[in-house]
Scaffold this motif. Sequence first.
Motif, PDB file in Angstrom:
ATOM      1  N   ASP A   1      -6.941 -11.999   1.009  1.00 32.07           N
ATOM      2  CA  ASP A   1      -5.902 -12.689   1.779  1.00 32.07           C
ATOM      3  C   ASP A   1      -4.706 -11.779   2.045  1.00 32.07           C
ATOM      4  N   LEU A   2      -4.323 -11.011   1.026  1.00 31.91           N
ATOM      5  CA  LEU A   2      -3.148 -10.150   1.146  1.00 31.91           C
ATOM      6  C   LEU A   2      -3.384  -8.945   2.046  1.00 31.91           C
ATOM      7  N   VAL A   3      -4.636  -8.586   2.302  1.00 32.75           N
ATOM      8  CA  VAL A   3      -4.922  -7.388   3.087  1.00 32.75           C
ATOM      9  C   VAL A   3      -4.313  -7.483   4.489  1.00 32.75           C
ATOM     10  N   TYR A   4      -4.102  -8.702   4.995  1.00 31.59           N
ATOM     11  CA  TYR A   4      -3.554  -8.855   6.340  1.00 31.59           C
ATOM     12  C   TYR A   4      -2.089  -8.442   6.416  1.00 31.59           C
ATOM     13  N   VAL A   5      -1.325  -8.564   5.316  1.00 28.62           N
ATOM     14  CA  VAL A   5       0.102  -8.242   5.371  1.00 28.62           C
ATOM     15  C   VAL A   5       0.428  -6.886   4.752  1.00 28.62           C
ATOM     16  N   CYS A   6      -0.450  -6.358   3.910  1.00 22.52           N
ATOM     17  CA  CYS A   6      -0.180  -5.038   3.312  1.00 22.52           C
ATOM     18  C   CYS A   6      -1.492  -4.256   3.194  1.00 22.52           C
TER      19      CYS A   6
END
Length: 566
Positions: free
Chosen positions: A361-366
Motif C-alpha cells: 500500500d505504501l509503495v504508491y506514496v514512497c
Amino acid sequence: MLGDVWLWVAVEWAPPTYLEFYARGGFDAPTVVALLVAALVKAALLWLILRAPAPGPLDRQAKALRRLLYLAVAYTLVLWYPIALLPDAVDAVFQLALWTAIDVLYLLVIRWRSRMLRAAAGAMFAVELAGMANELLDELDLPELGPGGIVELGLVLGGVAATIITVVGQRRDGRWSRGTLAAGWLSVGVYALVIPFNFLFERISSGKEAVLVMMGAVGLVGTVWIAATARELPAEGRPADLPPVRRRVIRVAVAAVAVLPVIALIHPEQTPHLTYTGWSMDCYDRPRFGDLEPAEHDAAFLCRARSTEGGVPPMFPDSLSDQAILAYGRALCRTKDRDEQEAILTRAGSARPAGGADPWDLVYVCPEIVGATHPELLRSSTETETAYTAHIAEENAKCRDPWPRTKAVAQATAKYFLFADGDHGYLVHDPGDEAADLAAEQAMDKVYDDNALIGVAGSAVLIGHVEDVSDLCLTVKAFRTAPPRRTAGWDQVNEVPIVSRSGRLAVPEMGEGGDVGAGAPMPNLAIAGKGRYRLRVYVRVDDAGQEHHLVVAFPGASRKRLELKP
C-alpha cells in the motif's frame, strides 16, 4: 404546540404516515427550525400560486393549455397523494400524457417568433418526454430506452433545457410579466440545485431531514412559474411590470440560486476530496505501481487508505483530507517498526491502528523507500508475470526425473507448490467424477490414518509430505503394465488402488495467478481409459532437505494397500 405530527402535516401538506419515514424518533431542533422557515416560504409561494387568472379572451388552444397547466399545479399540491395510492405505472402514464399535451400546446400557443427556436423547443420537449416514457417502460418491466443512470441524467438535463427554452419563448412572446419570467429562471436554478444535492446528499452526516424540508419548499418555485404561465395567458390586459426595487430583489435571488450550487461544490483544502475513495470499484482492482502514471500514484494510495475491502474499517477516517492522508502515508514510510506505525495511525484517528500499513500500500506514496527492500512491488503487471514465469521455470529445472532411463507412455517432472503455511499434500484424482469433491474430502480425512500418509477414497488419493516443506519435486509416470519395484534409494514405497470413472487421472496444476499446484502441465495417468488402476508412490528426502516424490500409475484390479518399503 400540537406536536410533530401536526407540524409535519401543516408544512409538508402530506399525511402523517410519511413522518415515520423521515423522523421516527421525532424532530430534532434543526428540523423544527427548517419546518418553521419552510412554512413561511411555502405560504408565500402558495399565495402566488393561488392568485386569480388574468381576465381576457382566450382561443380554444390557450384555454386547453391553461386548464392543463392548472391540472399540473393541482397534481403538485394535492393530486399526487391519491395517485400515489395507485400502481406506479398509473402515475407514470398520467405524467406522460399530461406533459405530452402541455408541450404540444406550448409549441402552438407561445409566439416563438423564430422557426429555429420552435424546432429547438420541440427537440427539447421530445428529450424530456423520452425520459418519462423510459420511466413508464421501467414500471411496466419492459425493455428500457437505455441504462437507467444515463436516461435519468438525460431526463434532468432535458427538463432544464426545456424550461430554459420555454422561458426564452415566453420572453419573445411578450405576454408574460417579468415576475413570471423570473419564476421561470428560478425554477432553472432549482433544477441546477438538484444535481449537486443528489451528489452530496449521501455524504451529509447530519441534518438530512432539514435539508429535505428546505428542498421541498424551494421546489415549489417551479409550480409558481407554471401557475403564473397559466394565469397570464390572455394577450390583452398584460400585468404591469414589477417596481425596480422588486426587480432587483428577484435578480439577486435568481443569481443566488444559480451560483450557490456551484459554490457548494468547491471544498476548502482541509476537507476530504471524494473523487477516488474506498467505495470506488477501482479500489478492488489494486493496480500495480508499474502500471500507473506518476500522477496516479497518490490517488491509488488514497483509494487503498480509504478502502473497506473485506468489511474491515479503512486505514484513515473520511474526516481527513487527501493532503493529510498523503502526509500520514509518507510518515508511515519512514517508520522502523509496527509500534511506530500504530502511534501514527492512532494520532490520525484510525479505527485499526494496530494493523499498521503494508508495503504494497505504501509503495504508491514512497516508492524510493519501499522499492529498496521490496523491488518486486515496483514492477508492472507484465514485468511481474515475466518474473513469475521465470521463477516457476527455474524451480521446475531444479527437479530431475529419478527414472530417466525408464520411459513411460505419459510422464512429467515439475515442482509441486504447496500452501506456504503448510498443506496436507497433493491429489491424484479423477476431475471428471461427479463425486470428485466428496472423494477429495474423504481422502483428506484418511491421510493420517496410518504412517504412510496416503489417503484413499475411490477416485481420489491424497499423498502427504514427510517433511515440513512448502514445495517438493514430483515426477509422474503412466505405464500399461506394472514396472519393476526398484525400492532402493527411497525412504517409503507404497501402492494403493484408485478408480477412474471418466477416463482421467490427474494431478492439479497451478492455475492462472494461483500459488498451489504443479508448476508444469501434468499428463493424464489413466492411459487405458475408465477402470481401476494402481498407484505406486515413492518418497525420499535428500541431504539438502528437498523432498522428492515419484508416482507410478498402471492398470490393476487389486484393491489392496501394499507397503513395499517402510
